[in-house]
Write a protein that holds these residues in place. Structure first.
Motif, PDB file in Angstrom:
ATOM      1  N   LEU A 270     -18.090 -15.251 -11.130  1.00  0.00           N
ATOM      2  CA  LEU A 270     -17.737 -14.001 -11.803  1.00  0.00           C
ATOM      3  C   LEU A 270     -17.415 -12.935 -10.764  1.00  0.00           C
ATOM      4  O   LEU A 270     -17.944 -12.950  -9.654  1.00  0.00           O
TER       5      LEU A 270
ATOM      6  N   PRO B   9     -17.521  -9.308  -9.021  1.00  0.00           N
ATOM      7  CA  PRO B   9     -18.597  -8.319  -8.955  1.00  0.00           C
ATOM      8  C   PRO B   9     -18.380  -7.255 -10.033  1.00  0.00           C
ATOM      9  O   PRO B   9     -17.247  -6.877 -10.304  1.00  0.00           O
ATOM     10  N   THR B  10     -19.468  -6.834 -10.642  1.00  0.00           N
ATOM     11  CA  THR B  10     -19.350  -5.837 -11.699  1.00  0.00           C
ATOM     12  C   THR B  10     -19.192  -4.453 -11.078  1.00  0.00           C
ATOM     13  O   THR B  10     -19.948  -4.084 -10.193  1.00  0.00           O
ATOM     14  N   VAL B  11     -18.199  -3.739 -11.541  1.00  0.00           N
ATOM     15  CA  VAL B  11     -18.030  -2.349 -11.112  1.00  0.00           C
ATOM     16  C   VAL B  11     -18.325  -1.500 -12.339  1.00  0.00           C
ATOM     17  O   VAL B  11     -17.724  -1.707 -13.385  1.00  0.00           O
TER      18      VAL B  11
ATOM     19  N   CYS C   4     -20.018  -1.098 -15.383  1.00  0.00           N
ATOM     20  CA  CYS C   4     -20.830  -1.831 -16.342  1.00  0.00           C
ATOM     21  C   CYS C   4     -19.929  -2.771 -17.125  1.00  0.00           C
ATOM     22  O   CYS C   4     -18.770  -2.466 -17.367  1.00  0.00           O
ATOM     23  N   SER C   5     -20.468  -3.922 -17.500  1.00  0.00           N
ATOM     24  CA  SER C   5     -19.722  -4.740 -18.449  1.00  0.00           C
ATOM     25  C   SER C   5     -20.627  -5.044 -19.641  1.00  0.00           C
ATOM     26  O   SER C   5     -21.836  -4.851 -19.565  1.00  0.00           O
ATOM     27  N   PHE C   6     -20.031  -5.506 -20.711  1.00  0.00           N
ATOM     28  CA  PHE C   6     -20.749  -5.548 -21.981  1.00  0.00           C
ATOM     29  C   PHE C   6     -20.649  -6.909 -22.650  1.00  0.00           C
ATOM     30  O   PHE C   6     -19.619  -7.569 -22.587  1.00  0.00           O
ATOM     31  N   PHE C   7     -21.740  -7.294 -23.262  1.00  0.00           N
ATOM     32  CA  PHE C   7     -21.775  -8.524 -24.036  1.00  0.00           C
ATOM     33  C   PHE C   7     -22.510  -8.250 -25.348  1.00  0.00           C
ATOM     34  O   PHE C   7     -23.330  -7.340 -25.420  1.00  0.00           O
ATOM     35  N   THR C   8     -22.199  -9.069 -26.357  1.00  0.00           N
ATOM     36  CA  THR C   8     -22.974  -8.969 -27.592  1.00  0.00           C
ATOM     37  C   THR C   8     -23.435 -10.346 -27.999  1.00  0.00           C
ATOM     38  O   THR C   8     -22.791 -11.354 -27.690  1.00  0.00           O
TER      39      THR C   8
ATOM     40  N   LYS D  59     -29.195  -8.070 -33.349  1.00  0.00           N
ATOM     41  CA  LYS D  59     -27.945  -7.960 -32.616  1.00  0.00           C
ATOM     42  C   LYS D  59     -28.253  -7.367 -31.244  1.00  0.00           C
ATOM     43  O   LYS D  59     -28.770  -6.253 -31.150  1.00  0.00           O
TER      44      LYS D  59
ATOM     45  N   GLU E  89     -26.978  -5.835 -27.794  1.00  0.00           N
ATOM     46  CA  GLU E  89     -25.865  -5.261 -27.033  1.00  0.00           C
ATOM     47  C   GLU E  89     -26.310  -5.271 -25.579  1.00  0.00           C
ATOM     48  O   GLU E  89     -27.218  -4.541 -25.197  1.00  0.00           O
ATOM     49  N   ILE E  90     -25.682  -6.133 -24.797  1.00  0.00           N
ATOM     50  CA  ILE E  90     -26.146  -6.333 -23.433  1.00  0.00           C
ATOM     51  C   ILE E  90     -25.292  -5.503 -22.480  1.00  0.00           C
ATOM     52  O   ILE E  90     -24.067  -5.634 -22.451  1.00  0.00           O
ATOM     53  N   TRP E  91     -25.933  -4.644 -21.749  1.00  0.00           N
ATOM     54  CA  TRP E  91     -25.251  -3.794 -20.771  1.00  0.00           C
ATOM     55  C   TRP E  91     -25.553  -4.365 -19.390  1.00  0.00           C
ATOM     56  O   TRP E  91     -26.696  -4.322 -18.929  1.00  0.00           O
TER      57      TRP E  91
ATOM     58  N   LEU F 120     -26.583   6.430 -16.730  1.00  0.00           N
ATOM     59  CA  LEU F 120     -25.638   6.437 -17.844  1.00  0.00           C
ATOM     60  C   LEU F 120     -25.803   5.172 -18.665  1.00  0.00           C
ATOM     61  O   LEU F 120     -25.534   5.148 -19.855  1.00  0.00           O
ATOM     62  N   TYR F 121     -26.201   4.115 -17.986  1.00  0.00           N
ATOM     63  CA  TYR F 121     -26.206   2.815 -18.632  1.00  0.00           C
ATOM     64  C   TYR F 121     -27.546   2.478 -19.275  1.00  0.00           C
ATOM     65  O   TYR F 121     -27.600   1.835 -20.291  1.00  0.00           O
TER      66      TYR F 121
END
Lengths: 525, 211
Positions: free
Chosen positions: B47, B49-51, B53-57, B68, B70-72, B86-87
């Motif tokens: 994957l 590198p995350t810059v 934040c990325s999101f998953f559900t 449910k 919500e993955i930050w 912020l996250y």
């Protein structure tokens, strides 16, 4: 129907033609693929057969996707391999029943005639509307539809059944032909467009090399050049134009780069010697040290454009990317290495020589917007987000309200976009086109691009809730095309009640100074 | 506690449904995104590198409730810390991830815990300490006992995982769900106290959303 050539040969000819056309078009544009200025270090002189290294270099310069490049490469190679094969058995085994070339006479036309003779019905050609003129080949898959007579050991069909079958057969053949003609048209259209595109790039390249670059300062701001610039820079001059547009305010020379590079190398060496002692439990300082150290860069390099396979360990550009980033952390310890930088450096390395890439990298990151982000100066970032929102509301009021209703703030998606200058979020060739205009227009264009993306997907986004918008915008669809995106970007007006981006941003900065006490830069909690 | 709660008012027969925000925190390259990717897509790959934040559900249909997630998934580099709040604000659960083959990352996870303790009350958030990369057993620098002991003293859930070999990834999230649902039940048993805190939470700017 007799006027048409026999199906299999006709088809393969055209197919070959189109491949040859492809080759021709590639040859035409070949000069623009040649490395400019000089070649990458340690790169061998171009041998007739492209080694992987060179091929990769070209990909980078072409700025097109790796996959596309290889498809192209295979095309040309395959043409040669295919030629002899065509003579014996063209790719017709697909349908099994079709005899190989030795028995060629029994092609679809003949099967058709035989069938017609047997049934005593003449095949009526489809109405002229379905069959346009100038289709120089006969559709192919109809040959797979062979209506055999019923084996003798079975009872005969009833008359109605036979009639119905005949009718169904006719319909199927007509349908298949229609579809094939349509697809052939589509293929031809795509070919024509690609050819046109390559022609455009080739002619634009001539203009850039012969007219614009020699008179850079005089011409760069002219309307004609700006318009040509918007169309996308030809890959062969892209790096050069980026360098010129970014400039070298910092007066970095290649020698200075070498100095910082050797400093970085010394640190790597001393780090690897002492790394075993570093594993002390103590948290704070040593972790920070480690973060600041060059070791972190290593973790990210192989994760930079992994699909290109050129920055990973052992890949041709792994060390180059390591060097540029390492030298930068020594040159600007106040900024250091920040995640996201590896993507920017990688895009530059794909388009420029090592030292030039470093010079452009350092100067690019020295721009106010980039400096604010890479220093993770949150209060400054908020100013940029606020300015962005002014134009967001102006251009896309409906979507703006929708986002507001979920308290979805721009940081959610803009941080990724701005940090990596879209190189991680958009397909690489498209990101390069965004960079083209970013180099022309400055930071304003980064935010304009963001609004273009929002505009492009407005209808979809309006249907989504918070988490799905966040998910969508941080992982944009891969099929995004430059035509669509750039037409959306063009439709974004960077004017807010006669104020341009710079003015809006400046007034936000002023507000900040006046109201420093009232509005703490800290975010709403 | 959950942002969308239809418990109590849900039509008879239907289990209540909850939406929880889960945030992944930890040093860079410890496998935060890989854990999320394994959990949501059940796959492992290289994957970026995350810059930011990325999101998953992820939606879980359990007997007692529909959950449910919500993955930050946040950027790991320390430099991003000034934007990280912020996250993680309004999160109901946090995974503090470290790499068992890199002792420094556990120290960093401990710092994350201090940060969380400053921002949240203990009953506001479920925190799990996750030692990832058990597939790198040969390079292990943190023993299971060490992680376990630290988690126990701080009252955290603890698990060692491997996103690569799919070891206990699902279990971590299940443990979090169980803990969250347990807290929902406790909360329901003393409705007055929590009724108020929920109102306050909403009024203080928690995201409004429709069900």
């Amino acid at each position: 129907p007799a006027a048409l050539p026999s199906a299999p040969l006709g088809f393969t000819d055209v197919n070959l033609n189109s491949r040859n056309t492809y080759e021709v078009s590639r040859r035409r544009s070949a000069p623009e693929h040649l490395p400019h200025g000089g070649t990458a270090p340690a790169e061998p002189a171009p041998p007739p057969q492209e080694p992987a290294e060179r091929a990769r270099h070209r990909v980078g310069i072409a700025g097109s996707s790796f996959a596309e490049f290889f498809t192209r490469n295979f095309f040309t190679k395959r043409t040669k391999e295919l030629k002899p094969a065509v003579q014996s058995a063209p790719g017709w085994k697909l349908f099994g029943k079709v005899p190989p070339r030795e028995n060629l006479p029994k092609d679809s036309k003949i099967i058709q005639q035989e069938y017609e003779a047997r049934t005593g019905r003449m095949y009526k050609p489809p109405p002229p509307s379905a069959r346009r003129k100038n289709i120089e080949f006969e559709p192919l898959s109809t040959t797979a539809l062979i209506l055999e007579d019923r084996p003798a050991n079975l009872p005969a069909k009833s008359v109605e059944e036979a009639l119905r079958h005949r009718q169904e057969y006719d319909e199927m053949v007509a349908e298949a032909k229609k579809r094939e003609i349509k697809e052939a048209h589509k293929r031809k259209k795509i070919m024509r467009e690609r050819f046109k595109q390559e022609e455009n790039i080739a002619s634009a390249m001539v203009i850039w090399v012969n007219e614009i670059l020699p008179n850079w300062e005089g011409m760069r701001a002219t309307r004609r050049v700006r318009e040509l610039w918007w169309q996308g820079l030809p890959p062969s001059v892209r790096g050069k134009v980026w360098s010129l547009a970014v400039g070298n305010e910092l007066n970095i020379t290649p020698e200075l780069y070498e100095i910082f590079l050797s400093r970085a190398k010394e640190r790597w060496k001393s780090f690897s010697e002492t790394s075993s002692e570093n594993d002390v439990e103590d948290a704070g300082a040593s972790v920070a040290d480690r973060e600041a150290s060059l070791e972190l860069i290593k973790l990210d390099i192989s994760r930079t454009f992994p699909s290109l396979y050129i920055f990973q360990k052992g890949g041709p550009y792994h060390d180059l990317l390591h060097s540029v980033l390492g030298a930068y952390t020594c040159y600007r310890p106040d900024v250091g290495y920040v995640q996201g930088m590896s993507f920017i450096a990688a895009v530059l390395i794909l388009n420029l020589e090592e030292a030039d890439a470093f010079i452009a990298f350092a100067n690019l990151l020295n721009k106010p917007c980039q400096l604010a982000f890479f220093r993770v100066d949150h209060s400054m970032m908020l100013k940029y987000f606020a300015a962005f929102e002014v134009f967001f509301e102006e251009n896309l009021p409906k979507l703006f309200l929708h986002f507001k209703s979920y308290s979805l703030t721009p940081d959610i998606y803009l941080i990724d976009w701005i940090f990596t200058l879209y190189s991680k979020s958009l397909p690489l060739d498209l990101a390069c086109r965004v960079w083209d205009v970013f180099c022309r227009d400055g930071e304003e264009f980064l935010f304009r691009t963001g609004l273009g993306i929002l505009r492009l997907y407005e209808d979809i986004l309006l249907q989504m809730d918070f988490i799905h918008i966040a998910q969508f915008l941080t992982k944009l669809p891969e099929d995004i095309t430059s035509e669509k995106l750039f037409s959306c970007i063009a439709a974004i007006q960077m004017q807010n009640s006669n104020k341009k981006w710079a003015q809006v941003f400046a007034s936000l900065m002023k507000d900040n100074k006046e109201g420093d006490k009232n509005h703490s830069p800290a975010p709403k909690t | 506690m959950a942002q969308t709660v239809t418990s109590g008012t849900s039509p008879e027969g239907l289990p209540p449904s909850y939406t929880y925000k889960v945030v992944l925190l930890g040093s860079m390259s410890v496998g935060k995104s890989s854990l999320a990717y394994r959990y949501v897509r059940n796959d492992f790959r290289e994957l970026l590198p995350t810059v930011g934040c990325s999101f998953f559900t992820q939606i879980l249909q359990l007997d007692e409730a529909t959950v449910k997630f919500e993955i930050w998934d946040t950027a790991g580099q320390e430099k991003y810390q000034s934007v990280c709040h912020l996250y993680y604000r309004d999160a109901q659960a946090a995974l503090l991830v470290y790499d068992i083959a890199n002792k420094q990352t556990l120290s960093r996870a401990k710092l994350w815990l201090e940060e969380m303790e400053k921002r949240f009350l203990p009953d506001e958030i479920v925190i799990a300490l996750v030692g990832n990369k058990t597939d790198l057993a040969a390079e292990r620098e943190v023993t299971t006992e060490e992680g376990e002991e630290f988690a126990r003293t701080k009252g955290l859930l603890f698990m060692e995982t491997s996103a690569k070999s799919n070891h206990q990834v699902n279990d971590v999230f299940m443990a979090i769900v169980q803990e969250l649902l347990k807290r929902e039940k406790e909360k329901a048993s003393k409705p007055f106290l929590h009724g108020r805190s929920t109102v306050e939470l909403r009024a203080s700017g928690a995201r409004m959303r429709c069900c």
